[in-house]
Design a protein around this motif. Sequence first.
Motif, PDB file in Angstrom:
ATOM      1  N   HIS A 153       0.815  -1.204   0.000  1.00  0.00           N
ATOM      2  CA  HIS A 153       0.000   0.000   0.000  1.00  0.00           C
ATOM      3  C   HIS A 153       0.854   1.262   0.000  1.00  0.00           C
ATOM      4  N   ASN A 154       0.509   2.188  -0.859  1.00  0.00           N
ATOM      5  CA  ASN A 154       1.089   3.518  -0.791  1.00  0.00           C
ATOM      6  C   ASN A 154       0.386   4.315   0.298  1.00  0.00           C
ATOM      7  N   PHE A 155       1.049   5.325   0.815  1.00  0.00           N
ATOM      8  CA  PHE A 155       0.403   6.220   1.779  1.00  0.00           C
ATOM      9  C   PHE A 155      -0.737   6.948   1.086  1.00  0.00           C
ATOM     10  N   SER A 156      -1.892   7.003   1.770  1.00  0.00           N
ATOM     11  CA  SER A 156      -3.087   7.583   1.155  1.00  0.00           C
ATOM     12  C   SER A 156      -3.544   8.879   1.813  1.00  0.00           C
ATOM     13  N   GLY A 157      -3.114   9.105   3.054  1.00  0.00           N
ATOM     14  CA  GLY A 157      -3.616  10.248   3.811  1.00  0.00           C
ATOM     15  C   GLY A 157      -4.868   9.934   4.601  1.00  0.00           C
ATOM     16  N   ARG A 158      -5.397   8.715   4.435  1.00  0.00           N
ATOM     17  CA  ARG A 158      -6.626   8.334   5.157  1.00  0.00           C
ATOM     18  C   ARG A 158      -6.400   8.180   6.656  1.00  0.00           C
ATOM     19  N   GLU A 162      -8.543  10.106   8.890  1.00  0.00           N
ATOM     20  CA  GLU A 162      -9.923   9.690   9.160  1.00  0.00           C
ATOM     21  C   GLU A 162     -10.066   8.954  10.490  1.00  0.00           C
ATOM     22  N   GLY A 222       3.082   3.670   3.890  1.00  0.00           N
ATOM     23  CA  GLY A 222       1.740   3.222   3.529  1.00  0.00           C
ATOM     24  C   GLY A 222       1.315   1.963   4.252  1.00  0.00           C
ATOM     25  N   GLU A 223       2.259   1.058   4.488  1.00  0.00           N
ATOM     26  CA  GLU A 223       1.914  -0.177   5.194  1.00  0.00           C
ATOM     27  C   GLU A 223       1.599   0.087   6.671  1.00  0.00           C
ATOM     28  N   GLU A 267       0.315   2.950   7.792  1.00  0.00           N
ATOM     29  CA  GLU A 267      -1.012   3.564   7.728  1.00  0.00           C
ATOM     30  C   GLU A 267      -2.085   2.511   7.511  1.00  0.00           C
ATOM     31  N   ASN A 268      -1.854   1.592   6.578  1.00  0.00           N
ATOM     32  CA  ASN A 268      -2.849   0.577   6.259  1.00  0.00           C
ATOM     33  C   ASN A 268      -3.149  -0.336   7.447  1.00  0.00           C
TER      34      ASN A 268
END
Length: 359
Positions: free
Chosen positions: A144-149, A152, A217-218, A220-221
């Motif tokens: 996973h790339n970093f998404s900014g989520r 949330e 990203g990982e 964050e995911n």
Amino acid sequence: MKAKALIYCENEFGRIDGKVANGLVRQSETYDIVGVIDSSKAGQDAGEYLDGVKNGIPIFESIALALEELSILPKYFIYGIAPLASFLNDEQQEIIFTAMKSGMNIVNGLPEFFNENTQFTRMARNYGVTILDVRKPPKREDLHNFSGRIQEVKVPIITVMGTDCAVGKRTTALALVEALRNEGLNAVFVTTGQTGLLQGSKYGVAIDVLTSGFATGEVENAILNAYEQEGPDIIVVEGQGALSHPAFTSSSAIIRGAAPDAIIIQHPPKRKSYCDYPKIPMLGLVEEIEMIEIFSKSKVIAITINHEKMTAVEVNQIIEQYESEYNLPVSDVLIHGCDKLVKELVKTFPELKRESVLV
């Protein structure tokens, strides 16, 4: 039921490079640890040697003696050392082969993946056993790339950072999660290393084997998965290395991916140079805190102590000194528990308050 496992940790149990074995002896939701192999501590109780409290896990001199004394064959043989040099020497390879020949499945926490070695896979096939490379990253298409989520996530995210690697960040994070749960809070742990995965953490990944493009990203995911699936009150994320450590970049990825609301920093007061780098002095605690706070745009809200090479008297003295110096709560969670940390979290995040929570 937990699967029975024997851990190999020759000459390293209770030491820095034995942190995988140390962690599994303290806690594992996946494995029932039935013994540790370390000839330098043979005959002792692993819990007593590690933390001064017997837990019934014996330390054996060798595989042969372990299998002779144990009533059943363990299902798994875990390589429990995490050295800087991540490749096995000939003697260590023979230990793994002996375990396979004995009928044990292999669990490997090294970044040297046994499943990519034809000699290992041929041996495993011949003896009908499996090999699990815990740190092997997901396939590229599954990363996973970093998404900014991460923005949330509406509950507090806490990271336990450190001033060096192998200082007890994971141990403190797990103790804190347990303490929060005991106070009626739904606390979730997110691991970022192989030991946490081996201990049975449901969320996380060993980020030190990921390319820099996916590490953030990982993290964050993993946090997003924990948030969406568990509906927690609070998320505690394990740190890796140190932001100041010149050899590792994991800390920066964790801070970026977790976007923590607060930070706890783990520190060994008697350690003067970085782990495995005796010629490189550690950055001071003041400077590490400053670096973390600037980089993360968050605040360090507590200090936790690693008491290596310290007496109980010295631990209490340093706690008193640091609390006066930094105006922060300070604890050694293995000795004094997490009460101060829970109180500080409730003070910092009032939405965590429960009738049973310490105030």
